[in-house]
Design a protein around this motif. Structure first.
Motif, mmCIF file in Angstrom:
data_model
loop_
_atom_site.group_PDB
_atom_site.id
_atom_site.type_symbol
_atom_site.label_atom_id
_atom_site.label_comp_id
_atom_site.label_asym_id
_atom_site.label_seq_id
_atom_site.Cartn_x
_atom_site.Cartn_y
_atom_site.Cartn_z
ATOM 1 N N TYR A 281 -22.980 -11.109 6.001
ATOM 2 C CA TYR A 281 -23.516 -9.786 6.340
ATOM 3 C C TYR A 281 -24.647 -9.882 7.362
ATOM 4 C CZ TYR A 281 -20.641 -7.999 2.565
ATOM 5 O OH TYR A 281 -19.563 -7.669 1.786
ATOM 6 N N SER B 82 -17.893 -17.115 6.814
ATOM 7 C CA SER B 82 -17.680 -17.391 5.389
ATOM 8 C C SER B 82 -17.217 -18.829 5.178
ATOM 9 C CB SER B 82 -16.663 -16.401 4.824
ATOM 10 O OG SER B 82 -16.384 -16.678 3.478
ATOM 11 N N TRP C 208 -3.756 -5.468 4.345
ATOM 12 C CA TRP C 208 -4.883 -4.593 4.681
ATOM 13 C C TRP C 208 -4.986 -4.394 6.190
ATOM 14 C CZ3 TRP C 208 -6.725 -1.214 1.680
ATOM 15 C CH2 TRP C 208 -6.937 -1.446 0.312
ATOM 16 N N ILE D 236 -16.184 -3.603 7.993
ATOM 17 C CA ILE D 236 -16.902 -3.669 6.715
ATOM 18 C C ILE D 236 -16.009 -3.216 5.568
ATOM 19 C CG2 ILE D 236 -18.817 -2.678 5.405
ATOM 20 C CD1 ILE D 236 -20.400 -2.516 7.998
ATOM 21 N N LEU D 237 -15.287 -2.122 5.794
ATOM 22 C CA LEU D 237 -14.422 -1.597 4.742
ATOM 23 C C LEU D 237 -13.292 -2.565 4.424
ATOM 24 C CD1 LEU D 237 -13.743 0.730 2.863
ATOM 25 C CD2 LEU D 237 -12.511 1.826 4.739
ATOM 26 N N CYS E 156 -14.786 -0.082 10.125
ATOM 27 C CA CYS E 156 -13.480 -0.537 9.629
ATOM 28 C C CYS E 156 -13.542 -1.989 9.175
ATOM 29 C CB CYS E 156 -12.427 -0.376 10.720
ATOM 30 S SG CYS E 156 -11.981 1.333 11.096
ATOM 31 N N TRP F 88 -13.294 -5.820 4.925
ATOM 32 C CA TRP F 88 -13.875 -6.998 4.277
ATOM 33 C C TRP F 88 -14.156 -6.733 2.807
ATOM 34 C CZ3 TRP F 88 -14.341 -11.950 5.643
ATOM 35 C CH2 TRP F 88 -15.207 -12.760 4.921
ATOM 36 N N SER F 89 -14.621 -5.511 2.497
ATOM 37 C CA SER F 89 -14.868 -5.151 1.096
ATOM 38 C C SER F 89 -13.562 -5.102 0.303
ATOM 39 C CB SER F 89 -15.571 -3.791 1.026
ATOM 40 O OG SER F 89 -16.809 -3.826 1.718
ATOM 41 N N CYS F 90 -12.509 -4.559 0.932
ATOM 42 C CA CYS F 90 -11.206 -4.528 0.257
ATOM 43 C C CYS F 90 -10.653 -5.937 0.053
ATOM 44 C CB CYS F 90 -10.219 -3.698 1.081
ATOM 45 S SG CYS F 90 -10.628 -1.942 1.207
ATOM 46 N N SER G 148 -12.274 -8.550 -0.546
ATOM 47 C CA SER G 148 -12.959 -9.250 -1.644
ATOM 48 C C SER G 148 -12.264 -9.035 -2.989
ATOM 49 C CB SER G 148 -14.416 -8.772 -1.731
ATOM 50 O OG SER G 148 -14.477 -7.387 -2.054
ATOM 51 N N LEU G 149 -11.380 -8.041 -3.087
ATOM 52 C CA LEU G 149 -10.651 -7.817 -4.332
ATOM 53 C C LEU G 149 -9.688 -8.955 -4.633
ATOM 54 C CD1 LEU G 149 -9.848 -4.011 -3.885
ATOM 55 C CD2 LEU G 149 -11.691 -5.033 -5.246
#
Length: 361
Positions: A318, A311, A262, A244-245, A242, A247-249, A251-252
């Protein structure tokens, strides 16, 4: 034509839905305030919001909040005294920490005070570890925890009227025998100690590991023995997935409001599992209880908090995430192994005692 204004009635929603919305909104609101206020450890308010809100109950009033804050300050301040003692007299200090962890686990298991007990456990582990490095770091950590508690409770005040509990008498908790409470408390303490000892080698790197081990100790008291390994490891893996997902979202659009929304979505899904709305009939998530979903949520908040800090400090997010999730999985595997080993030892000991006990013919 006349139009009647529609009024929102919180009690019209099913109880499980109200609890899910309440937990998810409180956690996401605490996250927004933690990062929006620029706190030193902004992931603490949402983490404490999960700990203090997961058990359905009305929020504490102003007087109870004041008592809670004073109790938190006192219990955490003990850790500042234990830090120098760990360096000058490590064995007595470790014995005190062991007894403090046992008492905090006993308070959660037999007393039903999971939130205050977890904060007390922080006072006997996280604060001494930080104090062994720097008294200023320990003091700053105490301040961050106190502010985190206040923010979490204020968020409860704001959200609870929208999604209250049913107006009925609360259910009486099932009493736990003294022997069983002592055994579970000892087991939870033995789960935390190895992670705490590792944290002492590098407090700045391993403090989240101690926090995870404390939460695993709480989870261990709520799961069945045969499901311990699967539940604690899978909840850690799901929390990592969750994170990772999300964090990827994120980044948008790297915006606080985007982060908050989110988090709201992810926490709503996990809270739905905790309160029985989301159920799986097959697979590794079948039969997952409330403690599983709450543990997944706390892992998500811890890993995201670390990723945001990495970050901001210019680290490889990562790579740091891989190290952190590996440590979390290691302590989860150890917790499951320790539970099974201790229960087998207890069973053999009981069988020997029964064999030596004379029977009346």
């Amino acid at each position: 034509m006349k139009f009647k204004a529609m009024k929102f009635n919180p009690l019209s929603l099913p109880l499980a839905a109200r609890r899910s919305f309440r937990l998810a909104i409180i956690v996401s609101l605490a996250l927004a305030l933690g990062y929006g206020m620029g706190l030193g450890l902004p992931f603490l308010p949402p983490l404490l919001a999960v700990i203090l809100t997961a058990t359905p109950s009305p929020p504490p009033g102003p007087k109870k909040l004041l008592v809670l804050v004073v109790a938190v300050i006192v219990s955490l301040s003990v850790g500042i005294l234990l830090g120098p003692l760990l360096q000058s007299a490590p064995i007595p200090a470790l014995l005190i920490i062991f007894c403090g962890l046992f008492f905090s686990s006993r308070l959660a298991i037999a007393g039903g005070k999971a939130g205050p007990a977890t904060l007390l456990a922080f006072g006997f582990t996280v604060i001494p570890a930080a104090s062994s490095v720097s008294q200023a770091l320990a003091s700053a950590l105490i301040g961050a925890l106190v502010i985190g508690v206040i923010v979490a409770v204020v968020c409860q005040w704001l959200v609870y009227p929208l999604f209250p509990e049913d107006p009925v008498a609360p259910a009486t908790p099932v009493p736990v025998s003294v022997e069983q409470a002592d055994w579970q408390s000892l087991r939870a303490t033995l789960i935390v100690i190895p992670a705490f000892l590792l944290t002492l080698t590098n407090p700045s790197a391993y403090l989240p590991l101690t926090v995870k081990s404390i939460l695993l100790g709480r989870e261990a008291s709520n799961v069945r023995l045969r499901d311990a390994n699967r539940e604690m490891v899978v909840s850690t893996l799901l929390g990592g997935a969750c994170a990772i997902l999300l964090w990827s979202c994120l980044s948008l659009a790297v915006e606080l409001w985007f982060f908050t929304l989110w988090m709201l979505l992810f926490c709503l899904v996990l809270a739905s599992g905790a309160y029985g709305i989301l159920r799986f009939q097959r697979g590794p998530l079948s039969g997952a209880g409330p403690s599983f979903w709450v543990a997944t949520m706390t892992t998500l908040v811890l890993l995201l908090g670390g990723a945001v800090q990495d970050s901001a400090n210019g680290k490889d997010v990562y790579q740091a995430f891989a190290v952190r999730i590996s440590l979390f999985l290691a302590v989860a595997l150890y917790a499951g192994f320790a539970m099974n080993a201790l229960e087998r030892w207890r069973t053999r000991r009981q069988l020997k005692a029964d064999a030596l006990t004379p029977r009346n013919v």
